[in-house]
Motif scaffolding. Structure first.
Motif, mmCIF file in Angstrom:
data_model
loop_
_atom_site.group_PDB
_atom_site.id
_atom_site.type_symbol
_atom_site.label_atom_id
_atom_site.label_comp_id
_atom_site.label_asym_id
_atom_site.label_seq_id
_atom_site.Cartn_x
_atom_site.Cartn_y
_atom_site.Cartn_z
ATOM 1 N N ILE A 190 38.571 37.368 53.614
ATOM 2 C CA ILE A 190 38.885 37.659 52.213
ATOM 3 C C ILE A 190 37.763 38.426 51.538
ATOM 4 O O ILE A 190 37.983 39.453 50.890
ATOM 5 C CB ILE A 190 39.173 36.340 51.459
ATOM 6 C CG1 ILE A 190 40.443 35.680 52.002
ATOM 7 C CG2 ILE A 190 39.321 36.597 49.953
ATOM 8 C CD1 ILE A 190 40.688 34.301 51.437
ATOM 9 N N THR A 191 36.536 37.931 51.697
ATOM 10 C CA THR A 191 35.413 38.465 50.926
ATOM 11 C C THR A 191 34.549 39.444 51.704
ATOM 12 O O THR A 191 33.792 40.202 51.097
ATOM 13 C CB THR A 191 34.519 37.314 50.436
ATOM 14 O OG1 THR A 191 33.947 36.638 51.576
ATOM 15 C CG2 THR A 191 35.336 36.315 49.626
ATOM 16 N N LEU A 197 40.048 30.211 35.635
ATOM 17 C CA LEU A 197 40.804 31.429 35.893
ATOM 18 C C LEU A 197 39.869 32.538 36.377
ATOM 19 O O LEU A 197 38.742 32.665 35.888
ATOM 20 C CB LEU A 197 41.529 31.887 34.628
ATOM 21 C CG LEU A 197 42.716 31.040 34.171
ATOM 22 C CD1 LEU A 197 43.227 31.557 32.833
ATOM 23 C CD2 LEU A 197 43.817 31.051 35.200
ATOM 24 N N PRO A 198 40.299 33.351 37.339
ATOM 25 C CA PRO A 198 39.432 34.449 37.814
ATOM 26 C C PRO A 198 38.989 35.374 36.696
ATOM 27 O O PRO A 198 37.836 35.825 36.674
ATOM 28 C CB PRO A 198 40.326 35.171 38.833
ATOM 29 C CG PRO A 198 41.287 34.127 39.309
ATOM 30 C CD PRO A 198 41.536 33.253 38.120
ATOM 31 N N GLU A 199 39.885 35.666 35.738
ATOM 32 C CA GLU A 199 39.502 36.535 34.620
ATOM 33 C C GLU A 199 38.407 35.898 33.783
ATOM 34 O O GLU A 199 37.467 36.571 33.329
ATOM 35 C CB GLU A 199 40.722 36.849 33.754
ATOM 36 C CG GLU A 199 41.791 37.678 34.453
ATOM 37 C CD GLU A 199 42.723 36.809 35.273
ATOM 38 O OE1 GLU A 199 42.469 35.584 35.370
ATOM 39 O OE2 GLU A 199 43.704 37.354 35.824
ATOM 40 N N HIS A 231 32.053 43.502 44.234
ATOM 41 C CA HIS A 231 32.067 43.034 45.627
ATOM 42 C C HIS A 231 32.677 41.628 45.706
ATOM 43 O O HIS A 231 33.880 41.487 45.757
ATOM 44 C CB HIS A 231 30.646 43.062 46.210
ATOM 45 C CG HIS A 231 30.116 44.444 46.405
ATOM 46 N ND1 HIS A 231 29.500 45.148 45.396
ATOM 47 C CD2 HIS A 231 30.117 45.265 47.484
ATOM 48 C CE1 HIS A 231 29.156 46.342 45.837
ATOM 49 N NE2 HIS A 231 29.509 46.439 47.097
ATOM 50 N N TYR A 232 31.837 40.611 45.697
ATOM 51 C CA TYR A 232 32.338 39.254 45.938
ATOM 52 C C TYR A 232 33.270 38.781 44.829
ATOM 53 O O TYR A 232 34.249 38.085 45.090
ATOM 54 C CB TYR A 232 31.153 38.292 46.062
ATOM 55 C CG TYR A 232 31.534 36.943 46.614
ATOM 56 C CD1 TYR A 232 31.524 36.715 47.981
ATOM 57 C CD2 TYR A 232 31.912 35.896 45.776
ATOM 58 C CE1 TYR A 232 31.871 35.477 48.502
ATOM 59 C CE2 TYR A 232 32.263 34.662 46.283
ATOM 60 C CZ TYR A 232 32.237 34.458 47.648
ATOM 61 O OH TYR A 232 32.602 33.245 48.157
ATOM 62 N N PHE A 233 32.974 39.163 43.591
ATOM 63 C CA PHE A 233 33.725 38.635 42.453
ATOM 64 C C PHE A 233 34.853 39.568 42.023
ATOM 65 O O PHE A 233 35.208 39.617 40.852
ATOM 66 C CB PHE A 233 32.790 38.369 41.268
ATOM 67 C CG PHE A 233 31.958 37.131 41.436
ATOM 68 C CD1 PHE A 233 32.334 35.938 40.866
ATOM 69 C CD2 PHE A 233 30.796 37.161 42.197
ATOM 70 C CE1 PHE A 233 31.572 34.796 41.024
ATOM 71 C CE2 PHE A 233 30.026 36.020 42.368
ATOM 72 C CZ PHE A 233 30.413 34.838 41.781
ATOM 73 N N ASN A 281 39.626 38.751 45.322
ATOM 74 C CA ASN A 281 38.858 37.739 46.051
ATOM 75 C C ASN A 281 38.894 36.396 45.350
ATOM 76 O O ASN A 281 39.122 35.343 45.971
ATOM 77 C CB ASN A 281 37.403 38.196 46.198
ATOM 78 C CG ASN A 281 37.250 39.364 47.148
ATOM 79 O OD1 ASN A 281 38.224 39.815 47.733
ATOM 80 N ND2 ASN A 281 36.032 39.850 47.291
ATOM 81 N N LEU A 282 38.661 36.398 44.036
ATOM 82 C CA LEU A 282 38.628 35.135 43.288
ATOM 83 C C LEU A 282 39.996 34.459 43.295
ATOM 84 O O LEU A 282 40.092 33.231 43.402
ATOM 85 C CB LEU A 282 38.168 35.395 41.851
ATOM 86 C CG LEU A 282 36.735 35.934 41.698
ATOM 87 C CD1 LEU A 282 36.429 36.181 40.232
ATOM 88 C CD2 LEU A 282 35.726 34.964 42.296
#
Length: 824
Positions: free
Chosen positions: A138-139, A164-166, A189-191, A195-196
């Motif tokens: 995923i990441t 929440l990802p947002e 990248h990761y965030f 991905n989240l």
């Protein structure tokens, strides 16, 4: 000594608030009188987390040196000596510095639990060993600090700290997670939002499985066998037969229509082990179940319904999917089938009986095989069945009629024998009918006419009767055969039309190529079907690639197939399976042509969509660069002229030129900043915090940003206006940009005006200057106005430029709250 209790705060990613939640729980327990200490907390520079840790007793850390650097770790011995009731230990999956008592922090926590100390800790989902590969996919990041799943499973309580990802991305932008110099890289990248979202779903599913384990453990401990419908579980029973593929797909569709449901497939192995399907069939069905997101199981049982229901009770199954019986009516009358017995014993479990092509009496959606001329529609089974029936019935009836010869006479006996001949004709056609008629005539001559037991006939009338009997029987058989042929032709024509109609209907509904190929495979009873396309390069041996396929071991090249149907110069339909007749080949060619059309249309549609997307992006990019270049050109030229005048100007004129140069450079800097923000807004990296905002506060801040020039703006703002739902900083920025644009374009003696009006559910702010729009509407397409429009739309509002000839105005409309400032 009782072992301590372990409580884990589980999160999907860093920054969701696990440590904060752990400290809040520690404060709550201390307020209730518990002895709580901090074994180790990692605030990572987050002010709110560090502030929450203040006031809680903290056990000093142990200092360790490794490779010339100094590190601190939790002092396990000091915490054990302190012996609190509850210890707060952060980051359960952390690897300790070499030289520590244990290699991993979870081993330290295990020692605290063995000492009877309750531990509250934190854990991210990506640190679980079983999910390491999934998280890397995923990441793109490999987690080196992992935790055995069994350690987390042993926890007495796992609480998900969800965000929440947002919201997490907004916290990241505000600097609440990482320092500002790391925010941009983390966002891209990761965030990333995808991905989240995936990590959050992973955490929710893993925790749901743990909840399910607890539920099953409770049901087992309390002897509860009745299903609890806390979650839909659909079980499909497999026999290893050809109908199982239909049942699996039907159960998968039922599962897909029920969010949160689970698909299970069960094959019952007979206890004697004598009747077993082919292992390859079971392996293929297992692969199909797993590809559809289900799980495959096997169980041993003498009584299939009992084994099915026992498994259903153990797994808390709520619905069972069974195939319709393949047994005939007589067999079902003698003994109820698996489906009927399962329904009678199922209790609260719903049972679905799904028909399929192998079911007794089911109508297969396949083309009838063309027969030989004269026997079309009859087939060898009916032919031999008719002959066998005549061979049995004629001798038996002859013996009976011989005993009743004195009562019926020859005419009555021939009528009875005629029934057998007619029945033979209806089943087997003219050939068996003629044979039965001749045999019946000979039997009647030998046994029923004088002299008996002889083929001689004394009376001429008996000869006529026998001849008429044979001719009538043959005519009935011929008529029956002709009717069978016509029926077969009509059935085949109907099946051909139905096959083409189904394929055309599927194309109209937009089904993908594998689904269309699956219909072709089922229609012609093929094993596998592939749509192959030849590459455009000209080589000695053409290269092919598979566009779409279905079935087991689909052909990858035309010469690997049993049936090949070219569609055009580059496309061909290849299949494995039995050889097809000329009629079947003709229909297959028509189906292949339709599939080729569907493939071409789909490729054209994708190409058109990609072209439109690229064209729109290119148009936006070109327009944006043109606008930015035009807007930047003027201030840069002004700065260049001002700097040139500085070379030979006196001090007074130099001061004025310097001021003009500074203003122009400032304007260019603002345009570059607007261009950068415009790009970030398009990329979705601008953070929003929508809340009720008073317009007068945002307007005051905007006027302050405009400086002395804002005094020329005429304000017409009512005292009582509702709150506007917006981001305060972005609203101020939009008002500042609109005010600056109006001041720049307003001629002397015609200052801009700003007015506000409350509309139903909205608040409209109108800014008007005394000049009209330049030719071509270029004024409405400047970079500041485009950025302001996008910011307004991001806040749920609109920005509309309007030219009425003598004036140019911009109306900003945003949603408003129900109350005005100062109202209760």
């Amino acid at each position: 000594m009782a072992r301590g209790r372990l409580r884990i705060h589980l999160g999907a990613a860093p920054g969701v608030g696990k440590t904060y939640a752990m400290l809040q729980e520690g404060r709550r327990l201390r307020a209730e009188g518990a002895d709580v200490v901090i074994g180790l907390v990692e605030p990572h520079g987050r002010r709110l987390t560090a502030a929450l840790a203040e006031g809680l007793e903290t056990v000093p850390r142990r200092t360790l040196s490794h490779r010339g650097a100094v590190f601190t770790e939790m002092d396990l011995d000091a915490v054990l000596a302190r012996r609190p009731q509850v210890a707060l230990v952060d980051e359960l999956a952390h690897s300790n510095v070499p030289g520590s008592r244990n290699t991993k922090r979870w081993q330290d926590v295990d020692a605290l639990l063995d000492a009877g100390i309750d531990v509250i800790t934190t854990l991210n989902i990506q640190h679980l060993e079983s999910l390491n590969d999934v998280v890397r996919q995923i990441t793109g990041v490999t987690q080196h600090e992992t935790l055995p799943d069994e350690v987390a499973r042993r926890a007495d309580q796992i609480e998900l700290v969800d965000l929440l990802p947002e919201t997490l991305r907004r916290r990241l932008v505000h600097g609440d997670v990482y320092p500002h110099d790391r925010v941009e890289g983390a966002l891209t990248h990761y965030f990333r939002l995808g991905n989240l979202t995936a990590l959050r779903e992973l955490a929710l599913l893993w925790l749901a499985d743990r909840v399910e384990e607890g539920l099953q453990r409770y049901r087992t401990e309390h002897g509860i066998t009745a299903p609890w419908e806390t979650r839909e579980r659909i079980m499909v029973a497999l026999t290893g037969g050809p109908e199982d593929e239909t049942l699996i797909r039907r159960a998968a569709r039922i599962t897909a229509r029920t969010p949160g449901s689970e698909l299970l497939a069960l094959h019952v192995v007979p206890g004697d082990g004598l009747v077993q399907p082919h292992p390859g069939e079971l392996a293929a069905q297992r692969a199909l179940v797993e590809s559809l997101g289900g799980s495959y199981h096997q169980t041993l049982g003498e009584d299939v319904p009992e084994a099915l229901l026992r498994f259903a009770e153990d797994e808390n199954v709520t619905q069972i999917v069974l195939g319709a019986s393949r047994r005939g009516r007589l067999s079902r009358l003698l003994r109820a089938g698996v489906g009927q017995r399962t329904i009678h014993r199922s209790g609260p479990i719903d049972v679905h009986i799904v028909t399929h092509e192998q079911a007794a009496g089911a109508t297969a959606q396949r083309l009838p095989r063309p027969g030989h001329r004269g026997t079309a529609g009859i087939g060898p089974v009916r032919l031999w069945s008719a002959l066998a029936g005549a061979a049995v019935l004629l001798p038996v009836l002859t013996l009976v009629l011989t005993a009743l010869r004195g009562r019926l006479g020859l005419a009555g006996a021939l009528l009875v024998l005629m029934l057998v001949v007619v029945l033979t004709a209806l089943v087997g056609g003219p050939g068996p009918a003629l044979a039965a008629a001749v045999a019946a005539g000979l039997l009647a001559d030998y046994y029923l006419t004088a002299p008996s037991h002889s083929l001689k006939v004394e009376r001429p009338v008996d000869i006529v009767a026998l001849a008429v009997f044979v001719v009538a029987a043959w005519l009935v058989g011929a008529a029956s055969g002709a009717a069978a042929r016509h029926t077969h032709r009509a059935l085949r024509a109907t099946s051909e039309a139905r096959a083409l109609t189904r394929l055309a209907s599927a194309m109209t509904r937009g089904q993908d190529l594998p689904a269309l190929l699956e219909q072709v495979r089922e229609t012609f009873s093929l094993t596998a079907v592939s749509l192959l396309e030849r590459t455009a390069d000209h080589t000695a041996e053409p290269r092919w690639y598979v566009v779409a396929s279905t079935g087991e071991w689909p052909p990858e090249r035309p010469y690997d197939s049993d049936v090949e149907t070219p569609i055009d110069d580059r496309l061909t339909l290849a299949a494995r399976g039995p050889a097809l007749s000329s009629d079947d080949q003709r229909i297959l060619t028509a189906c292949a042509t339709q599939i080729g059309i569907a493939h071409t249309h789909g490729r054209l549609a994708r190409h058109a969509a990609e072209t439109d997307t690229l064209a729109a992006a290119e148009h936006t990019r070109s327009s944006l660069l043109l606008t930015a270049g035009h807007d930047l050109l003027t201030p840069l030229r002004t700065a260049e002229d001002a700097l040139a005048r500085l070379a030979d100007a006196d001090s007074y004129r130099a001061a004025g030129a310097l001021a003009a140069a500074r203003a122009s450079v400032r304007r260019a800097t603002e345009l570059v900043a607007d261009l950068n923000d415009f790009g970030r807004l398009r990329a979705g990296a601008v953070d929003l915090c929508l809340r009720p905002v008073a317009l007068d506060e945002a307007l005051t801040a905007a006027l302050d940003d405009l400086g002395a020039g804002s005094r020329a703006i005429a304000l017409h703002v009512p005292e009582q206006l509702p709150y506007v739902i917006a981001d305060a900083a972005l609203l101020t920025r939009v008002l500042t940009a609109l005010g600056a644009d109006a001041l720049r374009h307003s001629p002397p003696g015609a200052p801009p005006a700003l007015s506000a009006e409350a509309l139903p559910g909205h608040l409209a702010v109108r800014i008007t200057d005394g000049t009209g729009s330049p030719p071509g509407g270029a004024r409405a397409d400047t970079l500041p106005l485009r950025l302001s429009r996008d910011l307004a739309e991001a806040m749920g509002g609109t920005l509309t430029p309007v030219t009425d000839g003598a004036a140019f105005s911009v109306t900003l409309t945003l949603p408003a709250s129900a109350h005005c400032p100062g109202e209760p």
